[in-house]
Design an enzyme around this catalytic site. Sequence first.
Site, PDB file in Angstrom:
ATOM      1  N   TYR A  10      -5.790   5.711  -9.804  1.00  0.00           N
ATOM      2  CA  TYR A  10      -4.721   6.717  -9.859  1.00  0.00           C
ATOM      3  C   TYR A  10      -3.858   6.577 -11.114  1.00  0.00           C
ATOM      4  O   TYR A  10      -3.840   7.466 -11.974  1.00  0.00           O
ATOM      5  CB  TYR A  10      -3.868   6.593  -8.589  1.00  0.00           C
ATOM      6  CG  TYR A  10      -2.634   7.440  -8.521  1.00  0.00           C
ATOM      7  CD1 TYR A  10      -2.629   8.767  -8.965  1.00  0.00           C
ATOM      8  CD2 TYR A  10      -1.451   6.923  -7.979  1.00  0.00           C
ATOM      9  CE1 TYR A  10      -1.490   9.543  -8.874  1.00  0.00           C
ATOM     10  CE2 TYR A  10      -0.319   7.692  -7.879  1.00  0.00           C
ATOM     11  CZ  TYR A  10      -0.333   9.002  -8.324  1.00  0.00           C
ATOM     12  OH  TYR A  10       0.809   9.772  -8.229  1.00  0.00           O
ATOM     13  N   ASN A  31     -14.980  -1.085 -11.408  1.00  0.00           N
ATOM     14  CA  ASN A  31     -16.138  -1.273 -10.529  1.00  0.00           C
ATOM     15  C   ASN A  31     -16.348  -0.094  -9.579  1.00  0.00           C
ATOM     16  O   ASN A  31     -17.317  -0.073  -8.819  1.00  0.00           O
ATOM     17  CB  ASN A  31     -16.012  -2.578  -9.732  1.00  0.00           C
ATOM     18  CG  ASN A  31     -14.773  -2.621  -8.851  1.00  0.00           C
ATOM     19  OD1 ASN A  31     -14.156  -1.607  -8.556  1.00  0.00           O
ATOM     20  ND2 ASN A  31     -14.413  -3.825  -8.416  1.00  0.00           N
ATOM     21  N   GLY A  35     -11.835   3.325  -7.512  1.00  0.00           N
ATOM     22  CA  GLY A  35     -11.667   4.297  -8.588  1.00  0.00           C
ATOM     23  C   GLY A  35     -12.665   5.438  -8.490  1.00  0.00           C
ATOM     24  O   GLY A  35     -13.608   5.415  -7.694  1.00  0.00           O
ATOM     25  N   ASP A  49     -17.157  -5.566 -13.162  1.00  0.00           N
ATOM     26  CA  ASP A  49     -16.269  -6.176 -12.180  1.00  0.00           C
ATOM     27  C   ASP A  49     -15.631  -7.421 -12.783  1.00  0.00           C
ATOM     28  O   ASP A  49     -16.330  -8.245 -13.398  1.00  0.00           O
ATOM     29  CB  ASP A  49     -17.061  -6.538 -10.921  1.00  0.00           C
ATOM     30  CG  ASP A  49     -16.172  -6.754  -9.721  1.00  0.00           C
ATOM     31  OD1 ASP A  49     -15.289  -7.645  -9.785  1.00  0.00           O
ATOM     32  OD2 ASP A  49     -16.349  -6.045  -8.713  1.00  0.00           O
ATOM     33  N   TYR A 139       0.044  -9.246  -0.819  1.00  0.00           N
ATOM     34  CA  TYR A 139      -0.084  -8.361  -1.984  1.00  0.00           C
ATOM     35  C   TYR A 139       1.010  -8.647  -3.007  1.00  0.00           C
ATOM     36  O   TYR A 139       0.740  -8.887  -4.192  1.00  0.00           O
ATOM     37  CB  TYR A 139      -0.033  -6.900  -1.540  1.00  0.00           C
ATOM     38  CG  TYR A 139       0.191  -5.945  -2.685  1.00  0.00           C
ATOM     39  CD1 TYR A 139      -0.757  -5.808  -3.705  1.00  0.00           C
ATOM     40  CD2 TYR A 139       1.366  -5.190  -2.773  1.00  0.00           C
ATOM     41  CE1 TYR A 139      -0.546  -4.946  -4.776  1.00  0.00           C
ATOM     42  CE2 TYR A 139       1.583  -4.330  -3.823  1.00  0.00           C
ATOM     43  CZ  TYR A 139       0.625  -4.207  -4.831  1.00  0.00           C
ATOM     44  OH  TYR A 139       0.851  -3.366  -5.889  1.00  0.00           O
ATOM     45  N   LYS A 143       0.817 -10.493  -7.017  1.00  0.00           N
ATOM     46  CA  LYS A 143       1.386  -9.926  -8.244  1.00  0.00           C
ATOM     47  C   LYS A 143       2.394 -10.882  -8.877  1.00  0.00           C
ATOM     48  O   LYS A 143       2.421 -11.071 -10.106  1.00  0.00           O
ATOM     49  CB  LYS A 143       2.045  -8.578  -7.935  1.00  0.00           C
ATOM     50  CG  LYS A 143       1.074  -7.478  -7.553  1.00  0.00           C
ATOM     51  CD  LYS A 143       0.260  -7.004  -8.745  1.00  0.00           C
ATOM     52  CE  LYS A 143      -0.507  -5.737  -8.421  1.00  0.00           C
ATOM     53  NZ  LYS A 143      -1.217  -5.165  -9.581  1.00  0.00           N
ATOM     54  N   PHE A 167       8.045   1.165  -8.741  1.00  0.00           N
ATOM     55  CA  PHE A 167       8.483   1.503  -7.400  1.00  0.00           C
ATOM     56  C   PHE A 167       7.417   2.456  -6.840  1.00  0.00           C
ATOM     57  O   PHE A 167       6.236   2.158  -6.940  1.00  0.00           O
ATOM     58  CB  PHE A 167       9.922   2.007  -7.424  1.00  0.00           C
ATOM     59  CG  PHE A 167      10.878   0.855  -7.580  1.00  0.00           C
ATOM     60  CD1 PHE A 167      11.554   0.360  -6.495  1.00  0.00           C
ATOM     61  CD2 PHE A 167      11.014   0.193  -8.798  1.00  0.00           C
ATOM     62  CE1 PHE A 167      12.373  -0.754  -6.609  1.00  0.00           C
ATOM     63  CE2 PHE A 167      11.827  -0.915  -8.936  1.00  0.00           C
ATOM     64  CZ  PHE A 167      12.510  -1.401  -7.834  1.00  0.00           C
ATOM     65  N   PHE A 206       7.895   6.444  10.465  1.00  0.00           N
ATOM     66  CA  PHE A 206       8.085   5.142  11.109  1.00  0.00           C
ATOM     67  C   PHE A 206       9.540   4.685  10.972  1.00  0.00           C
ATOM     68  O   PHE A 206       9.932   4.132   9.949  1.00  0.00           O
ATOM     69  CB  PHE A 206       7.127   4.117  10.513  1.00  0.00           C
ATOM     70  CG  PHE A 206       5.685   4.452  10.762  1.00  0.00           C
ATOM     71  CD1 PHE A 206       5.091   4.162  11.978  1.00  0.00           C
ATOM     72  CD2 PHE A 206       4.925   5.087   9.779  1.00  0.00           C
ATOM     73  CE1 PHE A 206       3.771   4.477  12.222  1.00  0.00           C
ATOM     74  CE2 PHE A 206       3.594   5.405  10.011  1.00  0.00           C
ATOM     75  CZ  PHE A 206       3.020   5.108  11.238  1.00  0.00           C
ATOM     76  N   ASP A 283       9.522  -3.200   6.792  1.00  0.00           N
ATOM     77  CA  ASP A 283       9.928  -2.050   5.983  1.00  0.00           C
ATOM     78  C   ASP A 283      11.430  -2.113   5.722  1.00  0.00           C
ATOM     79  O   ASP A 283      12.229  -1.888   6.640  1.00  0.00           O
ATOM     80  CB  ASP A 283       9.600  -0.739   6.708  1.00  0.00           C
ATOM     81  CG  ASP A 283       8.210  -0.228   6.406  1.00  0.00           C
ATOM     82  OD1 ASP A 283       7.576  -0.773   5.488  1.00  0.00           O
ATOM     83  OD2 ASP A 283       7.766   0.707   7.092  1.00  0.00           O
TER      84      ASP A 283
END
Length: 323
Positions: A10, A31, A35, A49, A139, A143, A167, A206, A283
């Site tokens: 994206y 790879n 995508g 890859d 995740y 990073k 963000f 949610f 969240d």
Amino acid sequence: MILICGGAGYIGSHVNKHLNREGYETVVFDNLIYGHKEAVKWGLFDKGDLSNISDIETVFDKYPIHAVFHFAAYAYVGESVNEPEKYYYNNVVNTLNLLKVMRKHGCNRIVFSSTCATYGEPEKVPILEDMPQNPINPYGSTKLMIERVFRDYSKAYGLNYVVLRYFNAAGADPECELGESHVPETHLIPLVLDAASGRRNSIEVFGSDYDTPDGSCIRDYIHVADLAEAHLLALRYLERGNPSDFFNLGNEQGTSVLEVIDSVRRITGKDFRVMMEPRRPGDPAVLVGSSRKAKKVLGWKPKYSDIDTIVAHAWEWHEHAEY
């Protein structure tokens, strides 16, 4: 030549278009697990890859790479909780493979796709770059780990980097050549657009009891075209010999989930069912970032801050999507 790892995804595909428009030659390395080959409409493409060092060696042997953009990561928060090994191998180990080959070939410039998830539950908003980073899921941890690797590699090996902490990336190419398509899709705006177009029966919200004006979560939505411009500016920043640094990229204004839904209704002229569900664990009520540093140091000037504009561009692509 610029190497774009994950350039069929994206954000990477939008950056690829923008770099080519600005006169850069690019090669996309992907790879194609997440995508889309159809999104690589500019530059060259090499399927490979990052888990396979020989694949990386091949692309560096073939092209005179002088800088790298790194978007090739898994990015599903829930999946990272359930399958952390998958995330640490792909996001961390594979990045080390890339850096190893970069060092061997004398390429020391990299622009890295990081995330506001490295901050975890923020102490206050808007979030500044020097606030504590305490990710609450694997995740975000992967990073942050790479950000720390970059610091160490910079001191030891002279790596020059720009880390961009996004963000909520949103919207689509204003010229409708590229857009957002994930399988599975987890981002709010395309999910609401699916409800508006009838591809989904409803959209789930949610949490309706947060300490926000309408009770729903507030997030900072940044147009993907503005993200692409920030990446170009980051590259030029490194090319001028500036020191490595970290930058937030956000809209600096929050939009609630219910406000996004209202925007989709305005833009599409369609109504759809909204299901109010309990909160999801982890969240935060509000996530909004300060982009003051990126504006001051990089000269970044976002063009598409209005949520209706972001939704309108996404809707136009959504209705004519090629992939």
